[in-house]
Design a protein around this motif. Structure first.
Motif, PDB file in Angstrom:
ATOM      1  N   LEU A   1       2.073   6.351   6.750  1.00 43.47           N
ATOM      2  CA  LEU A   1       3.163   5.507   6.796  1.00 43.47           C
ATOM      3  C   LEU A   1       3.432   5.107   5.365  1.00 43.47           C
ATOM      4  O   LEU A   1       1.686   5.501   4.348  1.00 43.47           O
ATOM      5  CB  LEU A   1       2.489   4.395   7.096  1.00 43.47           C
ATOM      6  CG  LEU A   1       1.761   4.398   8.831  1.00 43.47           C
ATOM      7  CD1 LEU A   1       1.841   3.494   9.436  1.00 43.47           C
ATOM      8  CD2 LEU A   1       3.136   4.713   9.892  1.00 43.47           C
ATOM      9  N   LEU A   2       3.777   5.448   4.695  1.00 40.07           N
ATOM     10  CA  LEU A   2       3.960   4.928   3.018  1.00 40.07           C
ATOM     11  C   LEU A   2       5.159   3.807   2.992  1.00 40.07           C
ATOM     12  O   LEU A   2       5.782   3.449   3.492  1.00 40.07           O
ATOM     13  CB  LEU A   2       4.953   5.765   2.462  1.00 40.07           C
ATOM     14  CG  LEU A   2       4.552   7.488   2.798  1.00 40.07           C
ATOM     15  CD1 LEU A   2       5.566   8.705   3.171  1.00 40.07           C
ATOM     16  CD2 LEU A   2       4.026   7.758   1.564  1.00 40.07           C
ATOM     17  N   ARG A   3       4.382   2.541   2.273  1.00 37.83           N
ATOM     18  CA  ARG A   3       5.312   1.398   1.861  1.00 37.83           C
ATOM     19  C   ARG A   3       5.058   2.195   0.773  1.00 37.83           C
ATOM     20  O   ARG A   3       4.391   1.653  -0.263  1.00 37.83           O
ATOM     21  CB  ARG A   3       3.865   0.559   2.051  1.00 37.83           C
ATOM     22  CG  ARG A   3       3.785  -0.298   3.427  1.00 37.83           C
ATOM     23  CD  ARG A   3       2.491  -0.931   3.906  1.00 37.83           C
ATOM     24  NE  ARG A   3       2.882  -1.574   4.782  1.00 37.83           N
ATOM     25  CZ  ARG A   3       2.258  -1.107   6.329  1.00 37.83           C
ATOM     26  NH1 ARG A   3       1.622   0.079   6.277  1.00 37.83           N
ATOM     27  NH2 ARG A   3       2.516  -1.443   7.810  1.00 37.83           N
ATOM     28  N   LEU A   4       6.913   2.692  -0.092  1.00 37.95           N
ATOM     29  CA  LEU A   4       6.305   2.528  -1.694  1.00 37.95           C
ATOM     30  C   LEU A   4       7.171   1.909  -2.484  1.00 37.95           C
ATOM     31  O   LEU A   4       8.360   1.211  -1.333  1.00 37.95           O
ATOM     32  CB  LEU A   4       7.543   4.031  -0.957  1.00 37.95           C
ATOM     33  CG  LEU A   4       7.653   5.217  -0.691  1.00 37.95           C
ATOM     34  CD1 LEU A   4       8.366   5.756  -0.369  1.00 37.95           C
ATOM     35  CD2 LEU A   4       5.964   6.250  -1.032  1.00 37.95           C
TER      36      LEU A   4
ATOM     37  N   ASN B   1       2.490  -5.563  10.370  1.00 38.66           N
ATOM     38  CA  ASN B   1       0.995  -5.481   9.282  1.00 38.66           C
ATOM     39  C   ASN B   1       2.617  -5.490   7.765  1.00 38.66           C
ATOM     40  O   ASN B   1       2.364  -4.443   6.868  1.00 38.66           O
ATOM     41  CB  ASN B   1       0.121  -5.497   9.144  1.00 38.66           C
ATOM     42  CG  ASN B   1      -0.456  -5.470  10.035  1.00 38.66           C
ATOM     43  OD1 ASN B   1      -1.880  -5.865  10.112  1.00 38.66           O
ATOM     44  ND2 ASN B   1      -0.360  -4.799  11.289  1.00 38.66           N
ATOM     45  N   PRO B   2       3.716  -6.376   7.130  1.00 38.81           N
ATOM     46  CA  PRO B   2       4.311  -6.337   6.521  1.00 38.81           C
ATOM     47  C   PRO B   2       3.461  -6.730   5.314  1.00 38.81           C
ATOM     48  O   PRO B   2       4.586  -5.376   4.362  1.00 38.81           O
ATOM     49  CB  PRO B   2       5.513  -7.141   7.292  1.00 38.81           C
ATOM     50  CG  PRO B   2       4.415  -8.518   7.743  1.00 38.81           C
ATOM     51  CD  PRO B   2       3.655  -8.024   8.066  1.00 38.81           C
ATOM     52  N   ASP B   3       2.750  -7.352   5.010  1.00 40.97           N
ATOM     53  CA  ASP B   3       2.015  -6.860   4.175  1.00 40.97           C
ATOM     54  C   ASP B   3       0.865  -6.314   3.665  1.00 40.97           C
ATOM     55  O   ASP B   3      -0.019  -6.226   2.664  1.00 40.97           O
ATOM     56  CB  ASP B   3       1.048  -8.519   3.553  1.00 40.97           C
ATOM     57  CG  ASP B   3       2.509  -9.423   3.662  1.00 40.97           C
ATOM     58  OD1 ASP B   3       3.601  -9.210   3.440  1.00 40.97           O
ATOM     59  OD2 ASP B   3       2.074 -10.971   4.385  1.00 40.97           O
ATOM     60  N   CYS B   4       0.480  -4.902   4.309  1.00 40.08           N
ATOM     61  CA  CYS B   4      -0.698  -4.224   3.787  1.00 40.08           C
ATOM     62  C   CYS B   4      -0.486  -3.306   2.227  1.00 40.08           C
ATOM     63  O   CYS B   4       0.546  -3.913   2.516  1.00 40.08           O
ATOM     64  CB  CYS B   4      -0.384  -3.162   4.812  1.00 40.08           C
ATOM     65  SG  CYS B   4      -1.822  -2.111   5.297  1.00 40.08           S
ATOM     66  N   PRO B   5      -1.680  -3.549   2.325  1.00 40.86           N
ATOM     67  CA  PRO B   5      -1.115  -3.645   0.710  1.00 40.86           C
ATOM     68  C   PRO B   5      -1.668  -1.658   0.501  1.00 40.86           C
ATOM     69  O   PRO B   5      -1.701  -1.396  -0.733  1.00 40.86           O
ATOM     70  CB  PRO B   5      -2.574  -4.209  -0.052  1.00 40.86           C
ATOM     71  CG  PRO B   5      -3.803  -4.207   1.143  1.00 40.86           C
ATOM     72  CD  PRO B   5      -3.050  -4.794   1.821  1.00 40.86           C
TER      73      PRO B   5
ATOM     74  N   VAL C   1      -6.450  -5.022  -1.348  1.00 43.44           N
ATOM     75  CA  VAL C   1      -5.975  -3.010  -1.469  1.00 43.44           C
ATOM     76  C   VAL C   1      -7.999  -3.433   0.048  1.00 43.44           C
ATOM     77  O   VAL C   1      -8.438  -1.877   0.726  1.00 43.44           O
ATOM     78  CB  VAL C   1      -6.131  -2.845  -1.994  1.00 43.44           C
ATOM     79  CG1 VAL C   1      -7.186  -0.966  -2.336  1.00 43.44           C
ATOM     80  CG2 VAL C   1      -5.256  -1.992  -3.022  1.00 43.44           C
ATOM     81  N   GLU C   2      -9.098  -3.385  -0.947  1.00 39.59           N
ATOM     82  CA  GLU C   2     -10.298  -3.377  -0.808  1.00 39.59           C
ATOM     83  C   GLU C   2     -10.458  -3.941   1.044  1.00 39.59           C
ATOM     84  O   GLU C   2     -10.970  -3.231   1.774  1.00 39.59           O
ATOM     85  CB  GLU C   2     -11.255  -3.398  -1.451  1.00 39.59           C
ATOM     86  CG  GLU C   2     -13.044  -3.481  -1.758  1.00 39.59           C
ATOM     87  CD  GLU C   2     -12.860  -2.181  -1.382  1.00 39.59           C
ATOM     88  OE1 GLU C   2     -13.783  -1.669  -1.022  1.00 39.59           O
ATOM     89  OE2 GLU C   2     -12.305  -1.748  -1.912  1.00 39.59           O
ATOM     90  N   GLN C   3     -10.503  -4.972   1.271  1.00 40.78           N
ATOM     91  CA  GLN C   3     -10.188  -5.477   2.089  1.00 40.78           C
ATOM     92  C   GLN C   3      -9.384  -4.659   3.605  1.00 40.78           C
ATOM     93  O   GLN C   3     -10.066  -4.527   4.569  1.00 40.78           O
ATOM     94  CB  GLN C   3      -9.753  -6.760   2.530  1.00 40.78           C
ATOM     95  CG  GLN C   3     -10.451  -8.094   1.866  1.00 40.78           C
ATOM     96  CD  GLN C   3      -9.811  -8.806   1.193  1.00 40.78           C
ATOM     97  OE1 GLN C   3      -8.702  -9.468   1.448  1.00 40.78           O
ATOM     98  NE2 GLN C   3     -10.335 -10.600   0.757  1.00 40.78           N
TER      99      GLN C   3
END
Length: 464
Positions: A249-252, A346-350, A397-399
């Motif tokens: 999965l790539l959120r570019l 999860n559109p806000d996944c960092p 990111v950590e969460q």
């Protein structure tokens, strides 16, 4: 010796006068460039940095460190720089990039700072190829010391499986020629045990008679993640060992370095590398292509030298947070858990990249010569990569990283791979890269070769 210019107390450097490369301290011209690696999340501030030009420089540096009880770290490319080095001595090997190819024996000898790209380019004219990872910008030595998980791993095994010999400087300052016969304990520890027993100045390993492969990525819009992932998981249970693949999965981000139309999008990708007949590979790939609408199809027959086109990893340094876990299987429950954490809902996944690599095949075969790799019982490998920005984003990111790893833990072996473990935590966390038996064995080797724990930075094992 202290001053406002050099804030950390450092023993006399006169003993390093024989070093041919630069010897730099904080504030010196060139210091910042010398200590900076590819992963900008770890900002190094050693008391001294030595730019080694050859094995003699590393021997001199190690002898000085031993005499002054100064802790030591080594850096080639800095791709694995997940841990900031403070105080102590940093040895950089970026000047040591020599690669020698022996076409008759199909072997390569690479110096401490060589990148895989150096080996690929030197081997290609002979129709030969090394077992590289997903980026040929990574260093040969650090990658191999961690076992080395190749793009073609299911077909050929781990990079460390192909090593014939090492030349290594141990903390006593001795330059040793290490193979299965001369130094079996060191040879064991250097294949999968990372840099815990010495600093490798060169290594010799087998090359493969491999000029062409079928490879690339199939990109589908992210809303089709679930059917594509379920189909890929089923497909991986049927394909032969010549088919190596990963689901990503790539959120570019919308940045110029990412080509259109991928730029700024959320994508589900299946990346493959196939070493068999091209037509057969295309036939095997048909069910994946038919599962979801394909937006971009980059799978093609290519020279092995173009292997970077398969995973298209970033080419520019960036501050990254990595994590990984070894998985026993991809059950329907595991897939549902994965999707709940990082799927389209999860559109806000960092997380920039969340990837599941298919293991098994030759990666599960027992080694010809015993080593410290502890991933042979995994069927899949879960990896995350995120870019660390300002503090609020870094916290997110950590969460997200912790939440995914915690949720997937019931489906894992309980272990990680040392190269992609991420920032090493306490001893219990670092030990997760090995079985308890192998970790205890590494501790004994550490006690033999580095009893004062001079090599204590990064993913270090404590002496027994």
């Amino acid at each position: 010796m202290t001053s406002t210019h050099h804030p950390h107390p450092t023993p006399d450097l006169f003993a390093l006068s024989d070093v041919k490369g630069p010897v730099l301290r904080p504030g010196d011209d060139g210091y910042a460039d010398e200590v900076t690696g590819f992963n900008l999340s770890a900002l190094h501030t050693p008391d001294v940095v030595i730019g080694a030009t050859g094995a003699d420089d590393i021997v001199a540096a190690m002898r000085w460190a031993t005499a002054t009880s100064t802790p030591v770290a080594v850096q080639a490319t800095g791709h694995g720089a997940n841990f900031p080095i403070t105080h102590g001595l940093l040895i950089t090997t970026t000047r040591m990039t020599d690669v020698q190819i022996d076409p008759a024996t199909r072997t390569a000898t690479a110096a401490a700072g060589a990148k895989w790209r150096h080996v690929v380019d030197a081997a290609a004219p002979h129709g030969l190829a090394p077992l590289t990872g997903t980026s040929t910008d990574a260093g040969v030595v650090g990658y191999t010391l961690g076992g080395g998980l190749p793009v073609l791993g299911r077909t050929y095994g781990y990079a460390a499986d192909l090593v014939h010999s090492f030349q290594v400087v141990t903390p006593d300052g001795a330059l040793r020629e290490v193979n299965r016969s001369t130094e079996p304990e060191l040879f064991w520890a250097l294949r999968g045990g990372k840099g815990n027993v010495g600093i490798v100045t060169q290594l010799t390993f087998d090359l493969l008679p491999l000029a062409r492969i079928l490879g690339g990525g199939i990109y589908c819009p992210g809303e089709h993640t679930e059917p594509l992932l379920r189909a890929w998981a089923d497909w991986t249970r049927t394909v032969p060992n010549e088919m190596c693949s990963a689901f990503s999965l790539l959120r570019l981000p919308p940045i110029p370095q990412i080509p259109e139309p991928l730029r700024g999008g959320f994508w589900a990708r299946v990346a493959i590398a196939w070493t068999g007949d091209t037509a057969e590979g295309e036939r095997l790939l048909a069910p994946i292509r038919e599962t979801a609408p394909v937006a971009v199809d980059m799978v093609e027959e290519m020279d092995h030298a173009a292997v970077d086109r398969i995973y298209m990893e970033p080419q520019d340094p960036l501050p990254a947070r990595e994590s990984c876990a070894l998985l026993r299987d991809l059950t329907p429950d595991a897939i549902r858990t994965f999707l709940d954490q990082v799927g389209p809902d999860n559109p806000d996944c960092p997380l920039l990249l969340v990837e599941i690599r298919h293991m098994g095949g030759a990666l599960s075969d027992p080694p010809t010569v015993e080593d410290a790799i502890c991933a042979r019982d995994a069927e899949y490998f879960l990896e995350t990569v995120a870019v660390l920005a300002a503090p609020p984003a870094a916290e997110a990111v950590e969460q997200a990283t912790t939440a995914l790893q915690t949720a997937m833990a019931p489906y894992g072996t309980g272990r990680t791979m040392v190269n992609i473990h991420g920032t090493p935590g306490d001893e219990a966390d670092r030990a997760r890269a090995w079985t308890p038996e192998v970790y205890a064995h590494l501790q004994q080797a550490k006690s033999t070769y580095d009893p004062d724990n001079l090599l204590r930075y990064g993913h270090a094992v404590t002496p027994a």
